[in-house]
Write a protein that holds these residues in place. Structure first.
Motif, PDB file in Angstrom:
ATOM      1  N   GLY A 111       0.827  -1.193   0.000  1.00 12.47           N
ATOM      2  CA  GLY A 111       0.000   0.000   0.000  1.00 12.47           C
ATOM      3  C   GLY A 111       0.864   1.247   0.000  1.00 12.47           C
ATOM      4  N   ALA A 112       0.307   2.322  -0.549  1.00  7.73           N
ATOM      5  CA  ALA A 112       1.077   3.563  -0.728  1.00  7.73           C
ATOM      6  C   ALA A 112       1.485   4.169   0.610  1.00  7.73           C
ATOM      7  CB  ALA A 112       0.246   4.562  -1.541  1.00  7.73           C
ATOM      8  N   GLU A 113       0.613   4.080   1.628  1.00  3.83           N
ATOM      9  CA  GLU A 113       0.916   4.727   2.915  1.00  3.83           C
ATOM     10  C   GLU A 113       2.105   4.058   3.595  1.00  3.83           C
ATOM     11  OE1 GLU A 113      -1.294   5.743   7.183  1.00  3.83           O
ATOM     12  OE2 GLU A 113      -2.414   4.815   5.524  1.00  3.83           O
ATOM     13  N   ARG A 114       2.089   2.734   3.697  1.00  3.60           N
ATOM     14  CA  ARG A 114       3.203   2.029   4.341  1.00  3.60           C
ATOM     15  C   ARG A 114       4.482   2.183   3.532  1.00  3.60           C
ATOM     16  NH1 ARG A 114       0.185  -3.446   6.426  1.00  3.60           N
ATOM     17  NH2 ARG A 114      -0.020  -2.857   8.627  1.00  3.60           N
ATOM     18  N   LEU A 115       4.371   2.153   2.212  1.00  8.25           N
ATOM     19  CA  LEU A 115       5.556   2.288   1.374  1.00  8.25           C
ATOM     20  C   LEU A 115       6.218   3.643   1.592  1.00  8.25           C
ATOM     21  CD1 LEU A 115       7.147   0.767  -0.821  1.00  8.25           C
ATOM     22  CD2 LEU A 115       5.765   1.946  -2.521  1.00  8.25           C
ATOM     23  N   ALA A 116       5.427   4.700   1.654  1.00  8.07           N
ATOM     24  CA  ALA A 116       5.994   6.034   1.858  1.00  8.07           C
ATOM     25  C   ALA A 116       6.543   6.208   3.273  1.00  8.07           C
ATOM     26  CB  ALA A 116       4.928   7.097   1.571  1.00  8.07           C
ATOM     27  N   ARG A 117       5.960   5.495   4.248  1.00  2.00           N
ATOM     28  CA  ARG A 117       6.379   5.695   5.639  1.00  2.00           C
ATOM     29  C   ARG A 117       7.651   4.921   5.974  1.00  2.00           C
ATOM     30  NH1 ARG A 117       2.673   4.233  11.002  1.00  2.00           N
ATOM     31  NH2 ARG A 117       4.232   4.853  12.590  1.00  2.00           N
ATOM     32  N   TRP A 145      13.368  -0.151  -3.954  1.00  4.26           N
ATOM     33  CA  TRP A 145      13.116   0.557  -2.693  1.00  4.26           C
ATOM     34  C   TRP A 145      14.024  -0.044  -1.625  1.00  4.26           C
ATOM     35  CZ3 TRP A 145       9.423   4.520  -2.212  1.00  4.26           C
ATOM     36  CH2 TRP A 145       8.637   4.725  -3.341  1.00  4.26           C
ATOM     37  N   ARG A 146      14.447   0.814  -0.692  1.00  2.92           N
ATOM     38  CA  ARG A 146      15.295   0.374   0.407  1.00  2.92           C
ATOM     39  C   ARG A 146      14.583   0.652   1.728  1.00  2.92           C
ATOM     40  NH1 ARG A 146      20.459  -0.978   0.522  1.00  2.92           N
ATOM     41  NH2 ARG A 146      20.784  -0.178  -1.579  1.00  2.92           N
ATOM     42  N   VAL A 147      14.775  -0.261   2.683  1.00  2.86           N
ATOM     43  CA  VAL A 147      14.170  -0.097   4.004  1.00  2.86           C
ATOM     44  C   VAL A 147      14.680   1.178   4.655  1.00  2.86           C
ATOM     45  CG1 VAL A 147      13.978  -1.107   6.302  1.00  2.86           C
ATOM     46  CG2 VAL A 147      13.861  -2.569   4.287  1.00  2.86           C
ATOM     47  N   GLY A 148      13.756   1.974   5.184  1.00  2.00           N
ATOM     48  CA  GLY A 148      14.136   3.218   5.827  1.00  2.00           C
ATOM     49  C   GLY A 148      14.901   2.985   7.124  1.00  2.00           C
ATOM     50  N   LYS A 149      15.582   4.020   7.559  1.00  2.00           N
ATOM     51  CA  LYS A 149      16.426   3.908   8.759  1.00  2.00           C
ATOM     52  C   LYS A 149      15.597   3.556   9.988  1.00  2.00           C
ATOM     53  CE  LYS A 149      19.785   6.477  11.552  1.00  2.00           C
ATOM     54  NZ  LYS A 149      20.473   7.771  11.735  1.00  2.00           N
ATOM     55  N   ALA A 150      14.415   4.176  10.117  1.00  2.00           N
ATOM     56  CA  ALA A 150      13.576   3.927  11.299  1.00  2.00           C
ATOM     57  C   ALA A 150      13.181   2.461  11.402  1.00  2.00           C
ATOM     58  CB  ALA A 150      12.333   4.816  11.253  1.00  2.00           C
ATOM     59  N   LEU A 151      12.851   1.848  10.272  1.00  2.00           N
ATOM     60  CA  LEU A 151      12.459   0.436  10.280  1.00  2.00           C
ATOM     61  C   LEU A 151      13.678  -0.466  10.435  1.00  2.00           C
ATOM     62  CD1 LEU A 151      10.221  -1.672   9.931  1.00  2.00           C
ATOM     63  CD2 LEU A 151      10.547  -1.516   7.462  1.00  2.00           C
ATOM     64  N   ARG A 152      14.790  -0.093   9.813  1.00  2.00           N
ATOM     65  CA  ARG A 152      15.987  -0.950   9.873  1.00  2.00           C
ATOM     66  C   ARG A 152      16.524  -1.031  11.294  1.00  2.00           C
ATOM     67  NH1 ARG A 152      19.003  -4.001  10.684  1.00  2.00           N
ATOM     68  NH2 ARG A 152      20.868  -4.724   9.568  1.00  2.00           N
ATOM     69  N   GLU A 153      16.432   0.047  12.050  1.00  2.00           N
ATOM     70  CA  GLU A 153      16.978   0.049  13.411  1.00  2.00           C
ATOM     71  C   GLU A 153      16.158  -0.816  14.367  1.00  2.00           C
ATOM     72  OE1 GLU A 153      17.205   4.103  14.482  1.00  2.00           O
ATOM     73  OE2 GLU A 153      19.110   4.476  13.425  1.00  2.00           O
ATOM     74  N   LEU A 154      14.940  -1.194  13.969  1.00  3.20           N
ATOM     75  CA  LEU A 154      14.136  -2.046  14.841  1.00  3.20           C
ATOM     76  C   LEU A 154      14.534  -3.511  14.750  1.00  3.20           C
ATOM     77  CD1 LEU A 154      10.561  -0.611  14.145  1.00  3.20           C
ATOM     78  CD2 LEU A 154      12.129   0.030  15.974  1.00  3.20           C
ATOM     79  N   CYS A 155      15.285  -3.898  13.702  1.00  3.15           N
ATOM     80  CA  CYS A 155      15.567  -5.304  13.429  1.00  3.15           C
ATOM     81  C   CYS A 155      17.035  -5.619  13.649  1.00  3.15           C
ATOM     82  CB  CYS A 155      15.171  -5.662  11.987  1.00  3.15           C
ATOM     83  SG  CYS A 155      13.431  -5.342  11.631  1.00  3.15           S
ATOM     84  N   VAL A 156      17.285  -6.767  14.251  1.00  3.48           N
ATOM     85  CA  VAL A 156      18.634  -7.284  14.455  1.00  3.48           C
ATOM     86  C   VAL A 156      18.701  -8.639  13.757  1.00  3.48           C
ATOM     87  CG1 VAL A 156      20.341  -8.064  16.120  1.00  3.48           C
ATOM     88  CG2 VAL A 156      18.915  -6.074  16.642  1.00  3.48           C
TER      89      VAL A 156
END
Length: 1013
Positions: free
Chosen positions: A190-196, A205-216
């Motif tokens: 969906g457009a909203e999640r993709l933009a966020r 597309w590359r995973v944003g910094k905010a999302l990447r920092e949540l995962c180890v």
């Protein structure tokens, strides 16, 4: 979802294999070799393959055998012992990386709902932790990270979110860490999640910094390493299906150990918790979402192949390491509860029995028909009603203890008063567990003994003995209870010491983490130096890859043994090559072409026979194969370079040209019109059968002969001059190319009418003439007949004073015959014939009516007929015309024009006018006579009305005295009269009655005439 397990559906295709059958571990030697191969692979890779299902492992082993051209597992085992890297390839072939974002969206919707409930129950600030085993390329881990972050954002309570994503495939983990995905892989977000959560990166597309920092992301083996602990969610989808049943049960138990109370377990649709119903309760059975139950027994600590770290191994409590006195104390507590405790049963939140205490069996019985095993169905009927009431109150109220009123129950020969008591049982750390302890307090109901004056109870001696026995029993019980209390205190002290050791171990782990952080900083410095070196290598490799991929042919490079060393992307059209096939034998790789001599060609080139070029066809595909030697720095042949050029389009073009020539020949021979090709000097080089038949020659008789032989002798000289002008004067050539009606000369010398058209045709750079000849003898005759018919029609129109016309609807242009110009009062060609010009010729009085009829009929595509006057000068007598139009339709049925005639009807209109005048005169005479008759009728009606009025008035005036006469006569008859008088009075009465009847008839007639009846 994704997992790093043997693929149950792996298969291979290809025809370039030397193996004719699949190795089966049927014989003892093959079975032993197969087991030895698995043991060797397990030791080499560190993954215990014995825990995986046999079928998938066997299929992958067979596939590797086929690729290597080996016939038995014995050969494959020997090969793997020699080339140990083959064991890694075998394991990588067993890996399955099938993953997508929010796979099974409806199941993720239920998961989101459960996570919101879980977050709502937790206090603010508590970290939210999730574990995604077998995460593959990271799609599921990032999906759950987005879901958790959005859930926390909804509650507006800040808390830390951490997702631990693990796998045993290092390459998949590297891909997941990079977090770059194609646009097609993110279509379902969906457009909203993709933009966020994502940022654009080239075409992907590359995973944003905010999302990447949540995962180890970490390397982890489910079967060998200890699980992560204190998790709120474990998502392990489509992983258990690859393990043996006993390993599945072990992993389910490990997940129970890893989860916090009320934590969630998320499995794949084809998986279940099996027999571990006591560990998990379903939240969404269809979506395979479960919630952790609080274990009623000792907490299970899973064992691991690699063991625990030394610092943790000594602090984790194990069942066999407990002090003996703890075991004895626990057994003593059980004995005390069994001996002195009331009968009872432990039930869960659904009031289903978990454990029975004491002699509680006598209060329960199996139901007769239904399979309901709740405590309400099992309990005796005397206690069922009160127990249900207490259960409902326990659910609704917040009380910890509820006591019933009790009921009398007949047990054998005794009658007991049983009082149910319900107590809540808390879970670990005081958390609500939903469990309830139901105990039954018994009181013996003694029957009332009969009154016995002599009896005074027990004797004094007996009473003293009983009291002494009870005191001794009470002392023993107190002593035993004191021992139990001391053992419990000792157990508490040991537990406190164990907690202190765990705290110390935690501190050591923290210090170790700090040391690891320092080591990581040193590794970062080294990695930077390696990155610079790697960058140079990447640039060189990129340049070579660009050159390799820019070649529009399939390219494969092999060494002297036929092993693949390099290939480009287009090679996938020929061979089923994958990036990890570097080093494989080319002859064992699946091939889409039938190349039985490929090994022979490559061997010959490597041996120094020189380059080789071959043409290969496979169905509608055509390839040009070129095998060239690959020379090393010393100029020696180190392998071969194979190029496969797709020449299918070229072959199709050649086939299309052949088909086109065949179709041209077919059209040329079957044409009904005569066709011939003539050189500039007049020599015929090509003729078709139609023209030869038309002129009475054979085709061979015309080819090579001058074209003048087909021209009448009288016109041949002029024909030669026209041919010269055609080739040397372009302006005149254009006029000569149009169709012309000429005459031709047959072989027998007879002449006939032909139609000729010319065209230019370039053959091998020389301009030729293509002539199309049609025999128009019949058409000429038809044209003569048509002209004669037209002359007869013109005579008929002249006699009828009529003219013909044609109206072309699309252009509004008209055609008027010569007669029509005279009818319109115009000189021929005085104006341009058109619809607008004709409209102006219509008299203004008639113009609106006539135009309405014509346009309406044209819109409907119908015939029309209309009379109108010609708009002549004022002093000219009027001229009436009758126009009749008939629509003409094209091949599609559309009205394209109207044809018709216009006839002079002036004389007819004059006769109609005279007739109308006489009719109007006659109508005036009839109207005058009608008025006279109406006047006479009115006079008669007036006289009749006067008569009726007179009669009515007269009748009323006569009736009055007549009524008086009748009254007097009847009075005199009642008073008594003589017979003579009576007779005379009777005559008077009769005459009066007759007169009265006449008067009434006159009144009735008057009413009828006055229409008052």
């Amino acid at each position: 979802m994704a997992c790093s397990c043997p693929d149950s559906d792996a298969h291979t295709t290809g025809n370039a294999r030397t193996m004719t059958s699949s190795p089966e571990p049927s014989s003892q030697g093959e079975a032993e070799a197969y087991r030895a191969l698995l043991e060797l692979a397990s030791r080499q890779t560190g993954v215990d393959l014995e825990r995986y299902k046999e079928g998938g492992l066997h299929r992958h082993a067979v596939r590797r055998c086929r690729i290597l051209g080996l016939n038995t597992f014995v050969d494959y085992l020997a090969y793997a012992q020699t080339y140990t890297e083959e064991l890694t390839r075998l394991l990588q072939g067993c890996m399955v990386s099938v993953s997508s974002f929010f796979r099974d969206a409806e199941v993720f919707g239920e998961l989101a709902h459960s996570l919101r409930e879980l977050v709502g129950r937790q206090p603010g600030g508590v970290p939210l932790r999730a574990w995604v085993p077998a995460c593959a390329t990271g799609e599921e881990a990032y999906s759950i990270a987005m879901l958790l972050a959005e859930t926390v954002h909804e509650h507006a309570v800040p808390r830390q979110v951490r997702i631990f994503a693990t796998d045993i495939d290092q390459e998949a983990l590297e891909f997941a860490r990079a977090g770059r995905y194609d646009a097609a892989e993110l279509e379902g977000l969906g457009a909203e999640r993709l933009a966020r959560w994502f940022v654009a990166d080239g075409e992907g597309w590359r995973v944003g910094k905010a999302l990447r920092e949540l995962c180890v992301f970490s390397l982890h083996d489910l079967t060998g390493h200890p699980p992560f602990i204190r998790m709120d969610l474990v998502s392990c989808r489509n992983v258990l299906i690859y393990f043996k049943p006993e390993q599945q049960a072990e992993l389910i138990s490990s997940f129970h150990f890893a989860l916090n109370p009320d934590g969630l377990l998320f499995l794949g649709k084809a998986e279940s918790i099996g027999a571990a119903q006591a560990l998990f309760e379903p939240v969404d059975a269809a979506g395979k979402l479960y919630r952790r139950r609080t274990s009623t027994g000792a907490e299970h600590v899973p064992g691991f192949r690699y063991g625990l770290p030394d610092r943790l191994a000594r602090v984790v409590p194990r069942q066999h390491a407990r002090p003996q006195r703890d075991v004895l104390a626990e057994q003593a507590r059980d004995l005390v509860a069994e001996a002195y405790g009331p009968p009872g049963v432990l039930v869960d939140a659904h009031f289903e029995p978990l454990y029975f205490f004491g002699a509680s069996r006598r209060y329960f019985a199996l139901p007769v028909a239904s399979a309901d095993f709740s405590v309400f169905a099992l309990v005796l009927p005397e206690l069922r009603g009160e127990l249900k009431a207490l259960g409902v109150r326990m659910r609704q109220d917040a009380a910890d203890v509820l006591r019933g009123m009790g009921a009398q129950v007949r047990i054998g020969d005794a009658t007991l008063k049983v009082r149910p008591v319900l107590r809540r049982v808390a879970g670990p750390d005081g958390a609500p567990s939903g469990a309830v302890l139901i105990s039954f307090e018994e009181t013996t109901v003694k029957p009332m003994p009969p009154v016995d004056a002599a009896g005074e109870g027990l004797a004094a001696a007996e009473a003293a003995d009983e009291i002494a026995r009870l005191c001794q029993e009470l002392a023993d019980t107190r002593e035993h209870l004191q021992a139990v209390i001391e053992e419990l205190e000792s157990s508490n002290e040991e537990l406190q010491a164990l907690n202190e050791e765990i705290q110390a171990a935690s501190e050591e782990l923290q210090s170790s983490n700090e040391e690891l952080q320092a080591s990581n900083e040193e590794l970062t410095t080294l990695n930077e130096a390696l990155r610079l070196k790697s960058l140079e290598y990447v640039q060189l490799n990129t340049t070579l890859a660009n050159i390799q991929d820019s070649i529009r042919s399939s390219l494969v490079v092999v060494d002297r043994d036929g092993r693949v060393t390099r290939f480009n992307a287009l090679a996938g059209r020929i061979f089923g090559l994958l990036p990890d096939d570097i080093g494989q034998f080319l002859y064992g790789v699946p091939c889409h072409l039938d190349l039985p001599l490929l090994r022979q060609w490559v061997t010959g080139v490597v041996a120094g026979e020189g380059s080789r070029v071959e043409h290969v066809q496979q169905r509608d595909l055509h390839y040009l194969i070129q095998v060239d030697p690959y020379l090393d720095d010393a100029g020696c042949t180190a392998g071969a370079v194979l190029t496969f050029t797709d020449i299918s389009d070229l072959r199709r073009a050649e086939d299309a040209r052949a088909h086109s020539e065949a179709r041209f020949r077919q059209v040329w021979d079957s044409s009904v019109e005569g066709l011939l090709v003539v050189k500039p000097d007049g020599e015929m080089v090509l003729v078709n059968p139609s023209i030869a038949q038309m002129f009475g020659y054979g085709e061979d008789e015309l080819v090579g002969q001058p074209v003048d032989m087909l021209v009448p002798e009288a016109q041949r000289k002029g024909h030669g001059l026209q041919r010269e002008r055609y080739h040397h004067s372009p302006a005149q050539a254009q006029a000569l190319m149009s169709r012309r009606n000429l005459h031709g000369c047959r072989k027998d010398g007879s002449e006939f009418a032909i139609e000729l058209s010319l065209g230019s045709l370039n053959i091998d750079g020389v301009d030729h003439v293509l002539a199309t000849v049609s025999d128009v003898t019949e058409r000429s005759l038809a044209e003569e007949l048509l002209k004669a018919s037209e002359r007869r029609l013109r005579l008929a129109l002249d006699a009828a004073r009529a003219g013909s016309w044609e109206w072309f609807v699309d252009s509004n242009n008209n055609f008027w015959s010569d007669e029509l110009w005279a009818l319109y009062g115009l000189e021929p060609q005085a104006i341009t014939p058109s619809y607008d010009a004709w409209r102006q010729l219509v008299h203004p009085v008639d113009r609106g009516r006539v135009e309405s009829v014509v346009t309406g009929a044209s819109a409907r595509g119908e015939r029309f007929e209309v009379e109108w006057r010609v708009n002549l000068p004022g002093d000219a007598p009027p001229r009436w015309l009758l126009s009749i139009g008939q629509p003409v339709r094209d091949d599609e049925g559309r009205v394209c024009s109207y044809i018709g005639i216009s006839t002079d009807i002036t004389e007819r209109k004059r006769a109609e006018h005279e007739l109308l005048r006489h009719r109007q005169n006659l109508e005036s005479l009839v109207d005058a006579r009608t008025r006279e008759l109406l006047q006479a009728k009115e006079a008669a009606e007036s006289a009749n009305r006067a008569k009726s009025a007179f009669l009515a008035n007269m009748s009323h005036e006569i009736r009055t005295p007549l009524n008086a006469v009748l009254g007097m006569a009847r009075i005199m008859q009642r008073d008594g009269v003589s017979p003579t008088q009576a007779e005379q009075l009777g005559k008077i009465d009769g005459a009066a009655q007759h007169m009265l009847g006449v008067i009434n008839d006159i009144l009735d007639l008057s009413k009828i005439e006055a229409e008052k009846f």
